[in-house]
Design a protein around this motif. Structure first.
Motif, PDB file in Angstrom:
ATOM      1  N   ALA A  34      -7.785   1.010  -3.199  1.00  0.00           N
ATOM      2  CA  ALA A  34      -7.420   1.924  -4.280  1.00  0.00           C
ATOM      3  C   ALA A  34      -5.968   1.720  -4.713  1.00  0.00           C
ATOM      4  N   MET A  35      -5.059   1.628  -3.751  1.00  0.00           N
ATOM      5  CA  MET A  35      -3.648   1.431  -4.097  1.00  0.00           C
ATOM      6  C   MET A  35      -3.422   0.063  -4.728  1.00  0.00           C
ATOM      7  N   SER A  36      -4.139  -0.938  -4.253  1.00  0.00           N
ATOM      8  CA  SER A  36      -4.024  -2.269  -4.843  1.00  0.00           C
ATOM      9  C   SER A  36      -4.468  -2.258  -6.301  1.00  0.00           C
ATOM     10  N   HIS A  37      -5.554  -1.552  -6.562  1.00  0.00           N
ATOM     11  CA  HIS A  37      -6.065  -1.502  -7.935  1.00  0.00           C
ATOM     12  C   HIS A  37      -5.180  -0.642  -8.829  1.00  0.00           C
ATOM     13  N   GLN A  38      -4.756   0.491  -8.311  1.00  0.00           N
ATOM     14  CA  GLN A  38      -4.007   1.436  -9.138  1.00  0.00           C
ATOM     15  C   GLN A  38      -2.564   1.006  -9.374  1.00  0.00           C
ATOM     16  N   TRP A  39      -1.950   0.308  -8.418  1.00  0.00           N
ATOM     17  CA  TRP A  39      -0.508   0.058  -8.519  1.00  0.00           C
ATOM     18  C   TRP A  39      -0.122  -1.417  -8.600  1.00  0.00           C
ATOM     19  N   LEU A  40      -0.978  -2.308  -8.161  1.00  0.00           N
ATOM     20  CA  LEU A  40      -0.599  -3.721  -8.095  1.00  0.00           C
ATOM     21  C   LEU A  40      -1.305  -4.577  -9.128  1.00  0.00           C
ATOM     22  N   THR A  41      -2.092  -3.974  -9.983  1.00  0.00           N
ATOM     23  CA  THR A  41      -2.776  -4.721 -11.039  1.00  0.00           C
ATOM     24  C   THR A  41      -2.462  -4.073 -12.383  1.00  0.00           C
ATOM     25  N   THR A  42      -2.951  -4.676 -13.432  1.00  0.00           N
ATOM     26  CA  THR A  42      -2.765  -4.116 -14.777  1.00  0.00           C
ATOM     27  C   THR A  42      -3.996  -3.340 -15.222  1.00  0.00           C
ATOM     28  N   GLU A  43      -4.743  -2.789 -14.269  1.00  0.00           N
ATOM     29  CA  GLU A  43      -5.923  -2.003 -14.601  1.00  0.00           C
ATOM     30  C   GLU A  43      -5.780  -0.542 -14.191  1.00  0.00           C
ATOM     31  N   GLY A  44      -4.699  -0.192 -13.496  1.00  0.00           N
ATOM     32  CA  GLY A  44      -4.495   1.179 -13.070  1.00  0.00           C
ATOM     33  C   GLY A  44      -3.348   1.813 -13.832  1.00  0.00           C
ATOM     34  N   VAL A  45      -2.302   2.182 -13.101  1.00  0.00           N
ATOM     35  CA  VAL A  45      -1.131   2.805 -13.723  1.00  0.00           C
ATOM     36  C   VAL A  45      -0.500   1.868 -14.747  1.00  0.00           C
ATOM     37  N   VAL A 102       0.828  -1.204   0.000  1.00  0.00           N
ATOM     38  CA  VAL A 102       0.000   0.000   0.000  1.00  0.00           C
ATOM     39  C   VAL A 102       0.864   1.256   0.000  1.00  0.00           C
ATOM     40  N   TYR A 103       1.876   1.275   0.870  1.00  0.00           N
ATOM     41  CA  TYR A 103       2.736   2.463   0.939  1.00  0.00           C
ATOM     42  C   TYR A 103       3.565   2.631  -0.332  1.00  0.00           C
ATOM     43  N   THR A 104       3.979   1.524  -0.925  1.00  0.00           N
ATOM     44  CA  THR A 104       4.714   1.609  -2.189  1.00  0.00           C
ATOM     45  C   THR A 104       3.837   2.203  -3.276  1.00  0.00           C
ATOM     46  N   GLY A 105       2.589   1.770  -3.338  1.00  0.00           N
ATOM     47  CA  GLY A 105       1.670   2.320  -4.331  1.00  0.00           C
ATOM     48  C   GLY A 105       1.388   3.788  -4.083  1.00  0.00           C
ATOM     49  N   LEU A 106       1.204   4.157  -2.816  1.00  0.00           N
ATOM     50  CA  LEU A 106       0.908   5.552  -2.482  1.00  0.00           C
ATOM     51  C   LEU A 106       2.080   6.460  -2.842  1.00  0.00           C
ATOM     52  N   VAL A 107       3.293   6.079  -2.436  1.00  0.00           N
ATOM     53  CA  VAL A 107       4.476   6.877  -2.756  1.00  0.00           C
ATOM     54  C   VAL A 107       4.715   6.888  -4.264  1.00  0.00           C
ATOM     55  N   ILE A 148     -23.668  10.106 -10.129  1.00  0.00           N
ATOM     56  CA  ILE A 148     -22.306   9.572 -10.257  1.00  0.00           C
ATOM     57  C   ILE A 148     -21.761   9.097  -8.914  1.00  0.00           C
ATOM     58  N   ALA A 149     -22.612   8.958  -7.917  1.00  0.00           N
ATOM     59  CA  ALA A 149     -22.154   8.570  -6.585  1.00  0.00           C
ATOM     60  C   ALA A 149     -21.827   7.077  -6.542  1.00  0.00           C
ATOM     61  N   HIS A 150     -20.915   6.720  -5.673  1.00  0.00           N
ATOM     62  CA  HIS A 150     -20.616   5.312  -5.386  1.00  0.00           C
ATOM     63  C   HIS A 150     -20.182   5.227  -3.932  1.00  0.00           C
ATOM     64  N   ARG A 151     -19.975   4.049  -3.443  1.00  0.00           N
ATOM     65  CA  ARG A 151     -19.709   3.887  -2.009  1.00  0.00           C
ATOM     66  C   ARG A 151     -18.289   4.249  -1.603  1.00  0.00           C
ATOM     67  N   GLY A 152     -17.420   4.507  -2.572  1.00  0.00           N
ATOM     68  CA  GLY A 152     -16.062   4.908  -2.256  1.00  0.00           C
ATOM     69  C   GLY A 152     -15.133   3.723  -2.084  1.00  0.00           C
ATOM     70  N   LEU A 202      -8.669  10.683  -9.110  1.00  0.00           N
ATOM     71  CA  LEU A 202      -8.315  10.085  -7.827  1.00  0.00           C
ATOM     72  C   LEU A 202      -9.252  10.583  -6.731  1.00  0.00           C
ATOM     73  N   GLY A 203      -9.588  11.864  -6.799  1.00  0.00           N
ATOM     74  CA  GLY A 203     -10.549  12.399  -5.841  1.00  0.00           C
ATOM     75  C   GLY A 203     -11.906  11.731  -5.970  1.00  0.00           C
ATOM     76  N   TYR A 204     -12.306  11.435  -7.192  1.00  0.00           N
ATOM     77  CA  TYR A 204     -13.584  10.753  -7.403  1.00  0.00           C
ATOM     78  C   TYR A 204     -13.541   9.336  -6.825  1.00  0.00           C
ATOM     79  N   THR A 205     -12.369   8.704  -6.863  1.00  0.00           N
ATOM     80  CA  THR A 205     -12.230   7.356  -6.312  1.00  0.00           C
ATOM     81  C   THR A 205     -12.568   7.331  -4.830  1.00  0.00           C
TER      82      THR A 205
END
Length: 262
Positions: A186-197, A133-138, A176-180, A163-166
């Motif tokens: 978020a970090m797992s999706h954005q940094w540890l998968t092939t669906e984010g960054v 998580v911290y690696t993805g955040l940084v 356009i609301a969702h549960r957040g 990212l703010g919408y996330t």
């Protein structure tokens, strides 16, 4: 007289400096650092040529899957972004400060995290550790800073809005609301998968765009850009409105090899 005076007050633009700032990142360090950055860029180019060739599969040496390739590709990009572009226009361009070295090394580690710990991450999908998580955040913070240096604030603002919408889904209008999302998810999706960054855009960059821009740069340095401009003026320069038509044609032809269209 007024128009002449106004024209005289217009500041002169150093075209060579403008081109150099965009091509080399506006940083002009000493000869040792220049040589180092040249070797890093050369290593990146050789890596891209290697994975684009059939040699890895025919020899069985240095075979990388798509995720590993994207991680290494981003690592090179982040490192060179911090080393080549100063933080601000007023920052010194004749040296690389210690902070940029730290940002470059940490950002590169975050980018190649998927490559270094690929097997460990594959055994626990959807279950990120605190280190993940911290690696993805940084990594995201440093990637946004590298983007600001290279491309400016507009792209960073667009990324921050999404990212703010996330995280701000519950506070959005009903349409356009969702549960957040939690920070871990978020970090797992954005940094540890092939669906984010490390998604499709980075995959296209590592597979096609880099080679496109590399060979375009080689053609441009070999004189192809100047040839296109002269050819356009030879074809259209004699017509009515010839300079404008030639400018359009030469721009289009140069865009073919420069990567600007991409």
């Amino acid at each position: 007289m007024k128009s002449a005076t106004a024209h005289d007050n217009v500041p002169e633009i150093d075209v060579e400096k403008f081109v150099a700032d965009n091509d080399t990142g506006a940083r002009n360090p000493g000869p040792v650092m220049k040589r180092f950055l040249l070797y890093v860029a050369l290593a990146w180019s050789l890596f891209q040529l290697w994975i684009a060739s059939p040699l890895p599969f025919s020899t069985g040496v240095l075979v990388f899957n798509d995720t590993e390739t994207r991680a290494i590709h981003l690592g090179f990009a982040v490192f060179l972004s911090f080393m080549s572009y100063p933080a601000f226009k007023r920052s010194r361009s004749d040296q690389v400060p210690l902070t940029d070295w730290i940002f470059a090394i940490v950002g590169t580690f975050c980018a190649v995290y998927l490559f270094v710990f690929y097997r460990e991450l594959a055994t626990r999908p959807g279950q990120p550790t605190t280190m993940d998580v911290y690696t993805g955040l940084v990594g995201i913070v440093l990637l946004l800073e590298a983007t600001r240096r290279v491309l400016g604030l507009p792209m960073v603002i667009v990324a921050l809005v999404f990212l703010g919408y996330t995280f701000g889904g519950p506070f959005m209008p009903d349409m356009i609301a969702h549960r957040g999302f939690s920070l871990n998810r978020a970090m797992s999706h954005q940094w540890l998968t092939t669906e984010g960054v490390f998604g499709v855009a980075l995959g296209v960059s590592s597979s096609f765009i880099f080679l496109f821009v590399l060979f375009g740069s080689l053609l441009d340095k070999a004189g192809a850009g100047n040839y296109f401009i002269k050819s356009a003026f030879a074809l259209l320069g004699h017509m009515r409105g010839g300079p404008a038509k030639a400018a359009v044609l030469s721009s289009a032809a140069t865009g073919i090899i420069s990567g600007s269209s991409i």
